[in-house]
Scaffold this motif. Structure first.
Motif, PDB file in Angstrom:
ATOM      1  N   VAL A 294       0.946  -1.052   0.284  1.00 34.86           N
ATOM      2  CA  VAL A 294       0.111  -0.050  -0.045  1.00 34.86           C
ATOM      3  C   VAL A 294       0.884   1.146  -0.052  1.00 34.86           C
ATOM      4  O   VAL A 294       1.648   1.363   0.759  1.00 34.86           O
ATOM      5  CB  VAL A 294      -0.852  -0.039   1.013  1.00 34.86           C
ATOM      6  N   THR A 295       0.441   2.182  -0.857  1.00 34.55           N
ATOM      7  CA  THR A 295       1.227   3.393  -0.805  1.00 34.55           C
ATOM      8  C   THR A 295       0.415   4.642  -0.908  1.00 34.55           C
ATOM      9  O   THR A 295      -0.789   4.367  -0.958  1.00 34.55           O
ATOM     10  CB  THR A 295       2.165   3.405  -2.317  1.00 34.55           C
ATOM     11  N   GLY A 296       0.831   5.933  -0.852  1.00 31.83           N
ATOM     12  CA  GLY A 296       0.103   6.877  -0.978  1.00 31.83           C
ATOM     13  C   GLY A 296      -0.643   7.232   0.160  1.00 31.83           C
ATOM     14  O   GLY A 296      -1.806   7.765   0.169  1.00 31.83           O
ATOM     15  N   ILE A 297      -0.098   6.842   1.443  1.00 32.96           N
ATOM     16  CA  ILE A 297      -0.977   7.084   2.672  1.00 32.96           C
ATOM     17  C   ILE A 297      -0.890   8.438   3.124  1.00 32.96           C
ATOM     18  O   ILE A 297       0.265   9.000   3.231  1.00 32.96           O
ATOM     19  CB  ILE A 297      -0.194   5.829   3.736  1.00 32.96           C
ATOM     20  N   ILE A 298      -1.995   9.013   3.385  1.00 30.51           N
ATOM     21  CA  ILE A 298      -1.860  10.456   3.948  1.00 30.51           C
ATOM     22  C   ILE A 298      -2.561  10.337   5.559  1.00 30.51           C
ATOM     23  O   ILE A 298      -2.130  11.363   6.159  1.00 30.51           O
ATOM     24  CB  ILE A 298      -3.130  11.266   3.153  1.00 30.51           C
ATOM     25  N   ALA A 299      -2.559   9.138   6.210  1.00 29.31           N
ATOM     26  CA  ALA A 299      -3.119   9.355   7.553  1.00 29.31           C
ATOM     27  C   ALA A 299      -3.405   7.802   7.885  1.00 29.31           C
ATOM     28  O   ALA A 299      -3.433   6.901   7.086  1.00 29.31           O
ATOM     29  CB  ALA A 299      -4.688   9.732   7.813  1.00 29.31           C
ATOM     30  N   ILE A 300      -2.852   7.577   9.270  1.00 27.02           N
ATOM     31  CA  ILE A 300      -2.863   6.132   9.726  1.00 27.02           C
ATOM     32  C   ILE A 300      -3.582   6.138  10.989  1.00 27.02           C
ATOM     33  O   ILE A 300      -3.719   7.160  11.837  1.00 27.02           O
ATOM     34  CB  ILE A 300      -1.568   5.460   9.886  1.00 27.02           C
ATOM     35  N   ALA A 301      -4.037   4.929  11.604  1.00 23.48           N
ATOM     36  CA  ALA A 301      -4.613   5.072  12.975  1.00 23.48           C
ATOM     37  C   ALA A 301      -4.474   3.526  13.445  1.00 23.48           C
ATOM     38  O   ALA A 301      -4.395   2.706  12.465  1.00 23.48           O
ATOM     39  CB  ALA A 301      -6.236   5.207  12.962  1.00 23.48           C
ATOM     40  N   GLY A 302      -4.366   3.478  14.740  1.00 21.71           N
ATOM     41  CA  GLY A 302      -3.911   1.968  15.394  1.00 21.71           C
ATOM     42  C   GLY A 302      -5.129   1.821  16.348  1.00 21.71           C
ATOM     43  O   GLY A 302      -5.112   2.680  17.203  1.00 21.71           O
ATOM     44  N   GLY A 303      -5.669   0.877  16.417  1.00 23.98           N
ATOM     45  CA  GLY A 303      -6.537   0.327  17.386  1.00 23.98           C
ATOM     46  C   GLY A 303      -5.818  -0.723  18.588  1.00 23.98           C
ATOM     47  O   GLY A 303      -4.562  -0.825  18.336  1.00 23.98           O
ATOM     48  N   PHE A 304      -6.410  -1.774  19.151  1.00 21.34           N
ATOM     49  CA  PHE A 304      -5.909  -2.708  20.074  1.00 21.34           C
ATOM     50  C   PHE A 304      -5.154  -3.453  19.349  1.00 21.34           C
ATOM     51  O   PHE A 304      -3.875  -3.773  19.675  1.00 21.34           O
ATOM     52  CB  PHE A 304      -7.227  -3.270  20.941  1.00 21.34           C
ATOM     53  N   GLY A 305      -5.592  -4.274  18.275  1.00 21.92           N
ATOM     54  CA  GLY A 305      -5.190  -5.197  17.509  1.00 21.92           C
ATOM     55  C   GLY A 305      -5.129  -5.030  15.884  1.00 21.92           C
ATOM     56  O   GLY A 305      -4.952  -5.841  15.316  1.00 21.92           O
ATOM     57  N   HIS A 306      -5.627  -3.740  15.618  1.00 23.59           N
ATOM     58  CA  HIS A 306      -5.897  -3.561  14.006  1.00 23.59           C
ATOM     59  C   HIS A 306      -5.381  -2.343  13.818  1.00 23.59           C
ATOM     60  O   HIS A 306      -5.145  -1.509  14.684  1.00 23.59           O
ATOM     61  CB  HIS A 306      -7.303  -3.558  13.886  1.00 23.59           C
ATOM     62  N   SER A 307      -5.233  -2.018  12.455  1.00 22.46           N
ATOM     63  CA  SER A 307      -4.606  -0.731  11.928  1.00 22.46           C
ATOM     64  C   SER A 307      -5.345  -0.299  10.702  1.00 22.46           C
ATOM     65  O   SER A 307      -6.103  -1.267   9.916  1.00 22.46           O
ATOM     66  CB  SER A 307      -3.095  -0.781  11.548  1.00 22.46           C
ATOM     67  N   LEU A 308      -5.305   1.100  10.339  1.00 28.26           N
ATOM     68  CA  LEU A 308      -6.139   1.429   9.181  1.00 28.26           C
ATOM     69  C   LEU A 308      -4.967   2.575   8.423  1.00 28.26           C
ATOM     70  O   LEU A 308      -4.140   3.108   9.154  1.00 28.26           O
ATOM     71  CB  LEU A 308      -7.252   2.437   9.666  1.00 28.26           C
ATOM     72  N   ALA A 309      -5.294   2.630   7.438  1.00 32.33           N
ATOM     73  CA  ALA A 309      -4.435   3.608   6.524  1.00 32.33           C
ATOM     74  C   ALA A 309      -5.653   4.210   5.553  1.00 32.33           C
ATOM     75  O   ALA A 309      -6.326   3.447   4.890  1.00 32.33           O
ATOM     76  CB  ALA A 309      -3.402   3.104   5.622  1.00 32.33           C
ATOM     77  N   LEU A 310      -5.442   5.407   5.586  1.00 37.42           N
ATOM     78  CA  LEU A 310      -6.257   6.294   4.401  1.00 37.42           C
ATOM     79  C   LEU A 310      -5.322   6.801   3.441  1.00 37.42           C
ATOM     80  O   LEU A 310      -4.281   7.404   3.408  1.00 37.42           O
ATOM     81  CB  LEU A 310      -6.726   7.471   5.173  1.00 37.42           C
ATOM     82  N   LYS A 311      -5.550   6.312   2.058  1.00 41.08           N
ATOM     83  CA  LYS A 311      -4.851   6.826   0.910  1.00 41.08           C
ATOM     84  C   LYS A 311      -5.288   7.958   0.578  1.00 41.08           C
ATOM     85  O   LYS A 311      -6.168   8.476   0.501  1.00 41.08           O
ATOM     86  CB  LYS A 311      -4.947   5.844  -0.036  1.00 41.08           C
ATOM     87  N   ASN A 312      -4.302   8.700  -0.490  1.00 45.79           N
ATOM     88  CA  ASN A 312      -4.681   9.850  -1.060  1.00 45.79           C
ATOM     89  C   ASN A 312      -5.824   9.863  -2.254  1.00 45.79           C
ATOM     90  O   ASN A 312      -6.207  10.879  -2.539  1.00 45.79           O
ATOM     91  CB  ASN A 312      -3.543  10.552  -1.780  1.00 45.79           C
ATOM     92  N   ASP A 313      -6.322   8.937  -2.448  1.00 54.55           N
ATOM     93  CA  ASP A 313      -7.344   8.614  -3.105  1.00 54.55           C
ATOM     94  C   ASP A 313      -8.687   8.348  -2.610  1.00 54.55           C
ATOM     95  O   ASP A 313      -9.906   7.839  -3.052  1.00 54.55           O
ATOM     96  CB  ASP A 313      -7.275   7.225  -4.214  1.00 54.55           C
ATOM     97  N   SER A 314      -8.425   8.494  -1.202  1.00 52.93           N
ATOM     98  CA  SER A 314     -10.019   8.496  -0.145  1.00 52.93           C
ATOM     99  C   SER A 314     -10.327   7.402  -0.043  1.00 52.93           C
ATOM    100  O   SER A 314     -11.449   7.113   0.445  1.00 52.93           O
ATOM    101  CB  SER A 314     -11.052   9.434  -0.814  1.00 52.93           C
ATOM    102  N   THR A 315      -9.461   6.162  -0.208  1.00 54.69           N
ATOM    103  CA  THR A 315      -9.829   4.812   0.300  1.00 54.69           C
ATOM    104  C   THR A 315      -9.278   4.502   1.391  1.00 54.69           C
ATOM    105  O   THR A 315      -8.228   5.158   1.930  1.00 54.69           O
ATOM    106  CB  THR A 315      -9.323   3.885  -0.871  1.00 54.69           C
TER     107      THR A 315
END
Length: 179
Positions: A26-47
């Motif tokens: 995964v590339t083009g990341i503009i934001a990340i978030a981490g929970g207890f055991g999971h992670s999220l990334a927001l890409k520059n294409d809004s996905t």
């Protein structure tokens, strides 16, 4: 780096590491978030891309299977902000102002009025409640906290409004208008 029992590092395996490792695929990341055991990334294409623990559906991908590589939440676009919480749930704000949630909901974390977990994003529709005040003849006040309208809201009344005062959560007057 760190604990990786559920693949929350997103590096393609389930091994813990004491050194930083790159998230794969995964590339083009503009934001990340981490929970207890999971992670999220927001890409520059809004996905939104998720990985890690998925016991309660916190990855939002329609399954309850853990994933050690980032996977896009299908057909979920237009996202401008993300958050992952320790309560094993995730939150996203779309560019149209709507809020979407998914994951664990045993204590009402999703805010949808139920205790049902969701493994796909669901839109919160009860964020703004209409207030209706009829036949007001005396002064009245109301509080909106937190303001779900991102700083803008409208007050309408069948009676003439002669003054508006707005206070912050510390009780300090931040706006006054005599009409």
């Amino acid at each position: 780096w760190g604990w990786n029992n559920y693949g929350q590092l997103g590096n393609g395996n389930f091994s813990d590491t004491i050194l930083p490792v790159p998230v794969v695929a995964v590339t083009g990341i503009i934001a990340i978030a981490g929970g207890f055991g999971h992670s999220l990334a927001l890409k520059n294409d809004s996905t939104v891309w998720t990985w890690g623990w998925n016991l309660y559906g916190e990855l939002g991908n329609g399954t309850f299977n853990d994933n050690n590589i980032p996977t896009q939440i299908n057909s979920f676009t237009g996202v401008i902000a993300i958050a992952a919480r320790g309560g094993m749930h995730s939150i996203a704000l779309k560019n149209n102002g709507t809020v979407w949630v998914w994951g664990r909901n045993s204590y009402g974390q999703l805010g949808d009025g139920t205790n049902t977990d969701s493994n796909v994003p669901i839109e919160l529709t009860a964020l703004c409640q209409d207030m209706s005040v009829n036949d007001v003849t005396e002064k009245f006040s109301f509080s909106v906290f937190p303001n779900p309208s991102c700083g803008i809201f409208t007050v309408t009344s069948g009676q003439e409004i002669t003054a508006i005062e707005i206070y912050n959560t510390l009780g300090e007057k931040v706006f006054q208008s005599v009409i």
